[in-house]
Design an enzyme around this catalytic site. Sequence first.
Site, PDB file in Angstrom:
ATOM      1  N   GLN A 212       0.817  -1.207   0.000  1.00 54.21           N
ATOM      2  CA  GLN A 212       0.000   0.000   0.000  1.00 54.21           C
ATOM      3  C   GLN A 212       0.856   1.263   0.000  1.00 54.21           C
ATOM      4  OE1 GLN A 212      -2.657  -2.173   3.256  1.00 54.21           O
ATOM      5  NE2 GLN A 212      -3.384  -0.085   2.941  1.00 54.21           N
ATOM      6  N   ARG A 325      -5.858   7.848  17.013  1.00 53.72           N
ATOM      7  CA  ARG A 325      -7.161   7.740  16.352  1.00 53.72           C
ATOM      8  C   ARG A 325      -8.184   7.041  17.259  1.00 53.72           C
ATOM      9  NH1 ARG A 325      -9.710   8.329  11.176  1.00 53.72           N
ATOM     10  NH2 ARG A 325      -7.873   9.397  10.363  1.00 53.72           N
ATOM     11  N   THR A 456      -4.155  11.628  10.340  1.00 52.90           N
ATOM     12  CA  THR A 456      -3.944  12.527  11.477  1.00 52.90           C
ATOM     13  C   THR A 456      -2.514  13.070  11.476  1.00 52.90           C
ATOM     14  OG1 THR A 456      -3.487  10.603  12.858  1.00 52.90           O
ATOM     15  CG2 THR A 456      -5.715  11.516  12.948  1.00 52.90           C
ATOM     16  N   GLU A 726     -12.736   2.709   5.329  1.00 52.87           N
ATOM     17  CA  GLU A 726     -12.725   2.208   6.703  1.00 52.87           C
ATOM     18  C   GLU A 726     -14.055   2.318   7.451  1.00 52.87           C
ATOM     19  OE1 GLU A 726      -9.273   4.834   7.163  1.00 52.87           O
ATOM     20  OE2 GLU A 726      -8.493   3.330   8.543  1.00 52.87           O
TER      21      GLU A 726
END
Lengths: 781, 487
Positions: A212, A325, A456, A726
Amino acid sequence: MRKLIDSTAPAPALFRSVGHSVKHESAARHVAGTAIYIDDMPLTARHLHVAIGITSIAAGRIKLLDVSAVRTMPGVVDVIVQADIPGKIDIAPVFDGDPLLAGSTVLFHGQALFAVAATSFAAAQRAVAQVKVEYEPLPGQQSVALAAETQDFVVPPHIISRGDVAAAFTSAPHTISGHIEIHGQEHFYLEGQISEAMPAEEGGVVVLSSSQHPAELQKLIAEVLDVPMHKVVVEVRRMGGGFGGKETQAAMPACIAALFARRTDRPVRCRLPRKTDMLVTGKRHPFSSDYSAAFDAEGRILGAELVLAADCGCSADLSMGIVDRAVQHADNAYYMPNVAIRGLPCRTNKVSNTAFRGFGAPQGMLTTEAMMDDIARAVGRDPLDVRLLNLYGPGRATTPYGQEIEHHVLPDLLAQLAASADYRKRRAAIATSNADSPVMRKGLALTPVKFGISFTTTHLNQAGAQVAIYTDGSIHLNHGGTEMGQGLFIKVAQVVASAFGVDVSQVLVSATRTDKVPNTSPTAASAGSDLNGMAALDACNKIKAGLIDFACSTYDCAAADVHFTEGQVRAGSLTFAFADFIKQAYLGRVPLFSSGFYRTPKIWYDRKRGEGRPFFYFANGAACAEVTVSALTGEYRIDRVDILHDVGTSLNPDIDIGQIEGGFVQGMGWLTTEEMSWNADGVITSNGPANYKIPTSADVPAAFNVALFQRPNGENSIHRSKAVGEPPLMLANSVWCALRDACSSFAGYRMNPVLKAPATPEQVYWAVQQAKAFAASGKLQ
Amino acid sequence: MDFILNGKQQQVGICDANLTLLDYLRGDAAMKGTKEGCASGDCGACTVLLAAPGQPPRAINACITPLGSAANKQVWTVEALTGDGALHPVQQALVDCNGSQCGFCTPGFVMALTALYANSQRCGLQQLDRDSVTDAISGNLCRCTGYRPIVEAGTKMLQIAPAAPTLVQKPASLQPLSTNSMQPQLSDGEHSFFQPATEAELQQLLALYPQAALVAGATDLGLELTQRHRQFAQLISVGAIPSMARFEWQDDQLLIGAALPYTDLESRTHELSIPLKRLLHRLGSRQIRNQGTIGGNIANGSPIADMPPVLLAWDADIEIVDSSGKRTWHPLSSVYLGYRLTLVQAGQYIARIRISRAALERPHRFYKVSKRFEDDISAVLGAFSLELAGGRLGAVRLAFGGVAATPVRATATEALLTGSTLSDALIASACDTLKNELKPISDVRASSAYRSEMAANTLRRALLELGSGLELEVHHYPAGNEAALYV
């Protein structure tokens, strides 16, 4: 070129672009078996295959590592240990702590210790077993609770607080507190980790990886080989599933393949067999969470305190972002006027846990959903009513970290779902049927999801793309995002097709390569289409600006009179087929290619103060689940699930529904059958699909109704769509809450059974036993 | 050896007999459509079709199938379906319904559904329901889609007209092949695969190679090849011996060939025993049941095998044969000597299983408790044969898997129940006795405490159901006879 292609392809009947349910770009190749994954690439006689040798204790020192017998096994060409690494040994993504191969210290059972390159996969696997290792075992840390108690952290804790929590608890009419154990989750991408490296000129290397994050692999390989980054090219065409598991975890096989390729000057393929993959790669973080809430007689939260202790394993990896998170999502959809949330990134001697769809948010959110049910049972109200009462809304719109909720989607969305799922009537019917049923009980739950969209880590919110139009009108698109099945390539192609008013079949997306778009961010945080779609649009707009100038000057019209639509370009009163216009533009010496760039606006975060606007916007959704539980065994079935999910204005409704359904079922697996297990020695015992059970088709409820909530994104995202990767995973919280609701029914909903996640039949059985014991004795056991 | 691959005769020359069909396909045959997801028969990414001469195609896991098991048979891979580029109806349905995301598992689903498609056409079915589809793909894992679109494709595929004739619909006829069964089908000189055609030949081979590994469905043996990288000197298949694959009544005895695949047994349970039908529906997956056999389930000596408790509750006998051809019947209860240790010696084999009609006709209940409904290994399996007359229990047989080093009978609890009057107090007392009698261990599948409770509560459930006539079933079982499609 001297002569251009004459013929123009006939115009399609339908111009499919943004908003159409275009099929996945590889759908026909997937079903035909002709979509190529790395292990399907041709092999030559020169190819070498790698096997990884791993540690067999969880903590200690390596006294002796003798690979001489490995070297003499048939087919073995090369063996490497840590001392053979020419450059940097550490391949950690953020903070050091992940050596490519273990040195003198063992951090966890299953840590890579050495690697073998041999002429066949089987020869490499057989050779690995011949190693001699002597260890000095040391007591390792296997307990999150102990790590939390002794403040054994991989990075500093993250604390967000607001108001006077202590005062709220002192003055509130009611309080509850509870604890929840949440297990990790194995990614179980169907294609295991794999990389292939080919030596290139000047000490370089070309690496194909199932990753990824090709840009990070490029950087890590360059560091390991001790060469500049421009000598390393990493390419990713597609992954057979990622889910976060190939964000950092693809690095080890890629670096080892690259190292062997340089050492042997041969192409090298490094594929992890399933069991090795399940032992050596990180998983979703297990959490051990404490919660307490102070509330009024209606169940309105006055104060809340949460401690989220994450089992990060042996190193930081991405745990800082993951725990952050979790903390930032522990409010989920609820306003908490006085609140303290602490996230503890605990160190243990386990494989370093990593990104997994949701990235900490699922664990934070599930903790709070458990708390909401507890509050409802304490005040004797329907849990849905308590949830609705506590939703963010006008005047109650500031999150614990100071970000204002500017677009209130959930009140309407929840009301719509409660109506379409017939929640009230079913709740009443279940109350009646449960009262007459000593063994079989039903549970029901309707839970919301509010998920913040953006990395974030603010600087990761950037993306690049390249768009090129050839003289026949066909368009080549390349961007920094990777395709792991989520449909990113087709979505961004649709954006480009819309920009030029052509059918999406005219746009080809090619493999992600570090020498095409550099310095890219991982395809993660659900942000793939948001970021890359915008970057591609920027590239299109730059090309279009040149084309419009050309049209204005050549055909004597105003810029406002140039339109790209339905395969044609209109310039004032003239109309051209797109390809013909492009030919004219080429002959007019107009650039037909451009790069594009995007950075997400508005976002910032001050981690020290736990304040900021970390998210560009929020994606929302809700799910209603009904289950039936057997008190005799704890076995259950999921009878029905209704989902309403907010993707803004969908770029591709079918692809989005696929993400919602798939995310939900993956979350359902995490909370039901998928049980990660370690033994007391820190060894993963759920090490294969025979003992780690992801859902099968029979586990998916026959009544599974999924719909899209119709409302454009309030922020200026790509075509007002919303990220979808997600958020749907957490819709499965409804299943866990419904199971616990059924368990609690055995105590007349007067107590809150402890239900570990995943709620395997065994865990449900124990929860039912607690409820029955309470019903019998009137007190907690 | 010879076999037919996608309609073309294929010859394999010198070859290690331990090679799997999957490694052959992806290696020498260079057919990369079939994927390796787990190499342990659990994920189905390697699903291909296999058909013995004259038999319908069945979906199997190529990853744990020794190449030799395909000798003289037909194999189809995903490459067989797309002649001239037109998609097969199964493929078209998957595209239409958005049945793929990452695509890695997709060829396996395509082949599992193709088996269902081909057999549905053969049986003249017009419509497929959800249960038939989930049955067909019970051995296929998908991590992306959540299955809903795949199941939808399965229920719609029969409505799509084929664009072109496919190889699966027109199987090539098998050429006569060399059939000297005493010669290895496959060998590299050190590792040989034999496929005897009769028990006499099997006995001769066992006399020559008493240490050889016997291969039936290879659903367990295959793991030795792929997970432990073992290389057997001799593998001897029992899969081509007709006398070991029969299902027949002799007087009042049912004789089941030890090498009869579960699917063939399962198709008969619709009439034979609904509890057994339900249990077999959850034994492995369709791919595993197409290959696996009762003989293998017994011979590997596993304490968590699903058939032995059933056979113990039915007082079954097994027939052990040695290399001289001597046959002896043994009660199954005498066969287990210890953890993964049975009475069957090197050079011997299990030929048949015998169950009396009387045992089959007694009321019985089989309950499997596992984390996942399909294709999971039991945490506890309770198998109960109970007779109730006038409120009083007659002969009682209580057998369990997953609670000891071997499948066991709970004789003390049986003694307590036999002849007693069924009551709540008796049930409570029997459950207590059972918990004292069995001492299960904790492992990855369940804790010892839960296993103990489940042993007791499966018994409780059986007695409650027997007394009340109610069914305390939480799971959904298909009502049809899905296995009949494959026979």
